[in-house]
Design an enzyme around this catalytic site. Structure first.
Site, PDB file in Angstrom:
ATOM      1  CB  SER A  79     128.285  34.098  31.951  1.00  9.45           C
ATOM      2  OG  SER A  79     128.040  33.700  30.659  1.00  9.45           O
ATOM      3  CG  LEU A  80     130.561  38.622  34.822  1.00  4.14           C
ATOM      4  CD1 LEU A  80     130.420  40.134  34.672  1.00  4.14           C
ATOM      5  CD2 LEU A  80     131.739  38.299  35.740  1.00  4.14           C
ATOM      6  CE  LYS A 110     127.177  42.242  33.339  1.00  6.58           C
ATOM      7  NZ  LYS A 110     126.320  42.320  32.163  1.00  6.58           N
ATOM      8  CE  LYS A 304     122.383  42.892  35.410  1.00  6.46           C
ATOM      9  NZ  LYS A 304     121.983  41.756  34.608  1.00  6.46           N
ATOM     10  CB  CYS A 414      96.671  67.823  10.838  1.00 12.82           C
ATOM     11  SG  CYS A 414      95.379  69.074  10.748  1.00 12.82           S
ATOM     12  CB  CYS A 419      94.680  72.069  12.961  1.00 11.78           C
ATOM     13  SG  CYS A 419      94.622  70.808  14.251  1.00 11.78           S
TER      14      CYS A 419
HETATM   15  S1  IVH Z   1     134.129  40.587  33.052  1.00 13.13           S
HETATM   16  C1  IVH Z   1     135.599  36.633  33.639  1.00 13.13           C
HETATM   17  N1  IVH Z   1     133.693  43.178  32.986  1.00 13.13           N
HETATM   18  O1  IVH Z   1     129.026  41.171  30.790  1.00 13.13           O
HETATM   19  C2  IVH Z   1     134.897  37.900  33.557  1.00 13.13           C
HETATM   20  N2  IVH Z   1     132.259  41.770  31.741  1.00 13.13           N
HETATM   21  O2  IVH Z   1     127.369  39.127  32.029  1.00 13.13           O
HETATM   22  C3  IVH Z   1     133.968  38.001  32.436  1.00 13.13           C
HETATM   23  N3  IVH Z   1     130.546  42.955  30.474  1.00 13.13           N
HETATM   24  O3  IVH Z   1     130.211  38.491  28.895  1.00 13.13           O
HETATM   25  C4  IVH Z   1     133.429  39.290  32.143  1.00 13.13           C
HETATM   26  N4  IVH Z   1     131.127  44.991  31.085  1.00 13.13           N
HETATM   27  O4  IVH Z   1     130.209  40.812  27.819  1.00 13.13           O
HETATM   28  C5  IVH Z   1     133.290  41.967  32.560  1.00 13.13           C
HETATM   29  N5  IVH Z   1     133.431  45.480  32.986  1.00 13.13           N
HETATM   30  C6  IVH Z   1     133.051  44.285  32.567  1.00 13.13           C
HETATM   31  C7  IVH Z   1     131.970  44.117  31.691  1.00 13.13           C
HETATM   32  C8  IVH Z   1     131.592  42.831  31.306  1.00 13.13           C
HETATM   33  C9  IVH Z   1     130.292  44.258  30.360  1.00 13.13           C
HETATM   34  C10 IVH Z   1     129.769  41.873  29.831  1.00 13.13           C
HETATM   35  C11 IVH Z   1     130.621  40.836  29.145  1.00 13.13           C
HETATM   36  C12 IVH Z   1     130.275  39.531  29.811  1.00 13.13           C
HETATM   37  C13 IVH Z   1     128.939  39.820  30.384  1.00 13.13           C
HETATM   38  C14 IVH Z   1     128.653  38.913  31.554  1.00 13.13           C
END
Ligand code: IVH
Length: 676
Positions: A79-80, A110, A304, A414, A419
C-alpha cells in the site's frame, strides 16, 4: 486462408488493438477490424489445433466460472503512505534526502480503480491476480484477458510481474449507469466500484462489455537490470502497455509541489478519476536500501488530492418535472464544500433507486462530485440512524399540475401535455444553446412569459409584440426589443438546430446533425430503412422519430414554416494551412473555445478532442495540461493562440513556414478573423 495468412492476420489484429486501446490512435475502421476478426474466427473454427494463444479471439471465454481461485503474488503488493499537505510532503522528502542527498522522484497520477498483478512467463500472460491482502488475491486471469489494454503476449521471455490499476473512464461509467438505470438494475456508486465489480465478474462476457482499462504503475518480481524506475516503466510501455498522460521526474519537494499543483489543475480533464499523485524514489538501489515498513514502501507515497466524496445530511427530496413529463427526485443536502464548489443538490435518478438504496430524509450520506461527474449520493450510513429518518414516498400526483402520475416502475410520468412544467421546460429547451440558441430567453423569462399567458407553445414566441413584453415586470424598451430581435434571429436557423429543438426522444445534437446532413429539412419524409442506414442510428431511435413524426406532423410543419431552417451547403474551404488538418484545442483562450473551433471548421479542419500521432496541430492557451504534454511527447506541432491567429491572418497562399512567422502589421490583408 493459409496458416501463414492466419498468423499475419492475428498480428495485424493485435496491431490494430494496440493502436486503438493503448495509443488511443486508431489506424483502421471498426468495419475493417470486424471483417478480419471474422476471417480469423472462421480459420480457427476449421483448424482448432492452430489457434494461437494470443489470438484476439482468446480474450473472451463463453463459460461462466463458478468461483475465483485464490492465488499468491510472487512478491508482495504494497500500500502507500498518504500525504495530505505541503508540510507532510516536506517531512517525507527530507527524511529521504537527509540520508541519500540528491535523489530524484518519479511522479505520476494515482489512478482510482482496482489494483491488479499480471504475471508473464515465457512471453505469455500466465496469471492475473487481484491485490487481496497483498500476499494472496483472487485469480481473475480470464477476466483480465478481456481487457484490451493488457497484452496477452509480450516481447520478453523472463518471469515478470507487471502491476497496475484497472480503471473505468468517467464517460463509460456514466453510460454503464445509464444503461443499468434503464434496465432497472442497481447503480454503481462510483467508477472505482464499477471497475472493481467488473473485474470480479464470474461471467467474463460481462467483464468484456465493461470497457475496463489497465494503467501500469510498477513492476513486482523481475530480473531487469535497468537502474531507475522511470526507465523501467518506459520499458514496460514499450512492451505494449498504456502510458499515463502525465509523468515527471522531480528533484525537490518544491518541484514535486509544482507538478502536483499542475496535475490537480487538470485533474478533471483526465478520462479516469485520479485521487492523488504518487511519488516514487527513482533509483532502484536507493529504493532497496530504504526498504519497507509493515505496510508501505519507504520510497513511495501518495500525495492525495482533495476528496471528491464528502459526508453530509439529506435534508429533503424535491420533485422536478422535465419536458417529457418524467418526474425526477432531487436530493437537497446540507451544503458541503467539495473542491471549492458548494454542493447543495444531487441527483437521485429515480424512485426505484431510492428504494433500492433505502435513502431516507435525515440520513447521513456520502456524496460524490468530480468536475464533470454529476453530484450523486454514493452511500447511506444506515448505522448512524436515530429512528427519526423519514421514508421518501413514491409520488402519485404531479407536484406541478396535480394530475395523476403514470408509474411505470423506473420512470414516473406526468401525462398532462399542458402541465406547466412540461410546457415551460420544452420552451426553455427550445431556446437553449444546443437548440435555437435564443439569447436572453432563459428559465426566468420563459416562466414569466408563460405565467402572463403570452406563450403556451414554442410557436407563440414568434408572435410576441413589443406591447406585450412592455406590460411585463422588469421589461423596458431595450430589453423587450433585444428579446424580440433575438427570437426573430432564430428564423433561417441551421437545419439541425430545428430538428434538435423539436425535442424528439433519443435524438440529440449529433443525431440531429446526421439527419440534417442526410435528408436536409425534410427529415420527416425519410423511411424507416433510410434512417436505419445512417451511422449511429439504432432501432429505438428510428421508432422514436417515426412516432414523433406521426403524432406531431402539424407541429413540425408549423415550426418549419416559421423558422425556414436551412440545410447546409457544403462549401469547400479555400486553400489554407488548416484545410484537411486535424487540430486539437487545449487550455484557456482569449475567446471561448467554440469561436476557435468554428473558425477552424470553416477553414476545413477537423477539430478533435484528443491528441494522437494523427494530430497536425495543437493550439494551446493558458494552463494547457495533459494534451500539451502529449503533443510534446509525440512531436506534434504546437501553436500558441497568437501564432495560430497569425497563421489565419496571413496570406493563405503563402508557404506554411512564412505564414507561421509572418510579422503582424506586415500589410497582409487578414483573410480570416477570429471575431467574424
Ligand atoms: S504504486 C510500491 N502507483 O494505489 C508501490 N499505486 O494506495 C505501490 N495506485 O495499491 C503502489 N495508481 O492500487 C502506485 N501510479 C500508481 C498508482 C497506484 C493507483 C493504487 C494501487 C495501490 C494503491 C495504494
Amino acid at each position: 486462408m493459409t496458416h501463414t495468412e492466419y498468423q499475419n492476420a492475428v498480428e495485424l489484429l493485435k496491431k490494430y488493438s494496440y493502436h486503438y486501446y493503448v495509443l488511443d490512435d486508431p489506424i483502421t475502421t471498426d468495419e475493417e477490424y470486424d471483417i478480419l476478426y471474422h476471417k480469423v474466427v472462421a480459420y480457427e473454427h476449421e483448424n482448432p489445433s492452430h489457434i494461437l494463444a494470443d489470438s484476439p479471439t482468446q480474450r473472451v471465454g463463453d463459460q461462466p466460472q463458478e468461483k475465483f481461485d485464490k492465488a499468491r503474488h510472487l512478491s508482495r503488493m504494497w500500500s502507500l503512505e498518504d500525504l495530505f499537505n505541503r508540510d507532510e510532503l516536506d517531512t517525507w522528502v527530507n527524511r529521504i534526502t537527509k540520508v541519500y542527498g540528491n535523489v530524484t522522484f518519479g511522479c505520476e497520477p494515482k489512478f482510482d480503480g482496482a489494483s491488479l498483478n499480471l504475471i508473464y512467463e515465457g512471453g505469455r500472460l500466465s496469471q492475473a491476480i487481484t491485490r487481496g491482502d497483498g500476499v494472496e488475491g483472487e485469480d481473475v486471469t480470464q477476466n483480465a484477458k478481456t481487457i484490451q489494454s493488457i497484452p496477452l503476449s509480450i516481447d520478453y521471455a523472463g518471469r515478470i510481474e507487471i502491476r497496475g490499476e484497472v480503471v473505468i473512464f468517467k464517460d463509460d461509467f456514466e453510460q454503464i449507469n445509464e444503461e443499468r438505470l434503464k434496465n432497472g438494475e442497481s447503480l454503481f456508486a462510483n467508477p472505482r466500484n464499477a471497475a472493481a465489480g467488473s473485474l470480479r465478474q464470474l461471467d467474463t462476457r460481462i467483464t468484456a462489455s465493461r470497457r475496463l482499462v489497465f494503467m501500469p504503475y510498477g513492476i513486482g518480481e523481475n530480473s531487469l537490470d535497468i537502474p531507475n524506475l522511470s526507465e523501467r516503466m518506459e520499458w514496460v510501455y514499450a512492451l505494449g502497455f498504456r502510458r499515463p498522460a502525465m509523468r515527471h521526474v522531480c528533484r525537490s519537494a518544491e518541484e514535486i509541489e509544482g507538478f502536483y499543483q499542475e496535475m490537480l489543475g487538470v485533474r478533471d480533464t483526465f478520462e479516469m478519476l485520479l485521487d492523488g499523485m504518487v511519488i516514487k524514489v527513482d533509483s532502484i538501489s536507493v529504493q532497496d536500501e530504504l526498504g519497507y515498513t509493515v505496510k508501505n514502501p519507504r520510497w513511495a507515497a501518495a500525495y492525495k488530492f482533495p476528496a471528491i466524496e464528502k459526508l453530509t445530511v439529506l435534508r429533503d427530496v424535491i420533485l422536478q418535472v422535465g419536458r417529457s413529463g418524467v418526474v425526477t427526485p432531487v436530493a437537497i443536502v446540507e451544503p458541503v464544500d467539495i473542491e471549492g464548489v458548494t454542493v447543495e443538490r444531487s441527483t437521485l435518478h429515480n424512485f426505484d433507486e431510492i428504494q433500492r438504496k433505502d435513502i431516507r430524509i435525515g440520513d447521513k450520506v456520502i456524496i460524490l462530485r468530480s468536475g464533470d461527474v454529476i453530484p450523486k449520493i454514493v452511500k447511506v450510513i444506515a448505522s448512524e440512524r436515530t429512528g427519526s429518518e423519514a421514508v421518501v414516498p413514491r409520488p402519485t400526483h404531479c407536484p406541478v399540475c396535480g394530475s395523476e402520475l403514470l408509474d411505470e416502475g423506473a420512470l414516473i410520468k406526468c401525462q398532462n401535455l399542458s402541465c406547466e412544467a412540461r410546457v415551460v421546460n420544452s420552451i426553455i429547451y427550445f431556446a437553449s444553446k444546443q437548440c435555437l440558441n435564443i439569447d436572453g430567453l432563459g428559465d426566468k423569462i420563459v416562466e414569466a412569459l408563460h405565467k402572463a399567458g403570452l406563450v403556451h407553445d414554442v410557436s407563440d414566441l414568434f408572435s410576441l409584440t413589443m406591447e406585450q413584453l412592455l406590460s411585463l415586470e422588469g421589461f423596458k424598451e431595450k430589453k423587450s426589443r433585444n428579446l424580440i430581435d433575438a427570437i426573430a434571429a432564430a428564423r433561417g436557423c441551421e437545419c439541425w438546430r430545428f430538428i434538435n429543438a423539436l425535442g424528439i426522444e433519443h435524438i440529440g445534437e449529433v443525431a440531429s446533425k446526421t439527419l440534417c446532413g442526410a435528408f436536409g429539412t425534410a427529415f420527416d419524409t425519410a423511411s424507416r430503412e433510410e434512417i436505419l442506414a445512417l451511422e449511429g442510428f439504432g432501432g429505438e431511435m428510428v421508432e422514436s422519430i417515426l412516432e414523433f413524426v406521426r403524432v406531431n406532423g402539424e407541429k413540425i410543419e408549423t415550426l418549419r414554416s416559421i423558422l425556414s431552417p436551412v440545410a447546409p451547403v457544403k462549401i469547400e474551404a479555400a486553400e489554407n494551412p488548416f484545410k484537411g488538418k486535424s487540430v486539437v484545442i487545449t487550455g484557456t483562450m482569449s475567446v471561448p473555445r467554440d469561436v476557435i473551433k468554428n473558425l477552424l471548421e470553416s477553414l476545413g479542419a477537423k477539430v478533435a478532442s484528443s491528441v494522437s500521432k494523427k494530430t497536425d496541430y495543437v493550439v494551446y492557451g493558458e494552463d494547457a495540461g495533459s494534451k500539451y504534454d502529449k503533443a510534446v511527447e509525440l512531436g506534434v506541432a504546437l501553436l500558441t493562440e497568437s501564432a495560430f491567429r497569425e497563421m489565419c491572418e496571413a496570406d493563405a497562399s503563402a508557404p506554411l513556414a512564412d505564414e507561421a512567422t509572418a510579422p503582424q502589421g506586415s500589410g497582409v490583408k487578414p483573410k480570416y478573423s477570429l471575431f467574424d
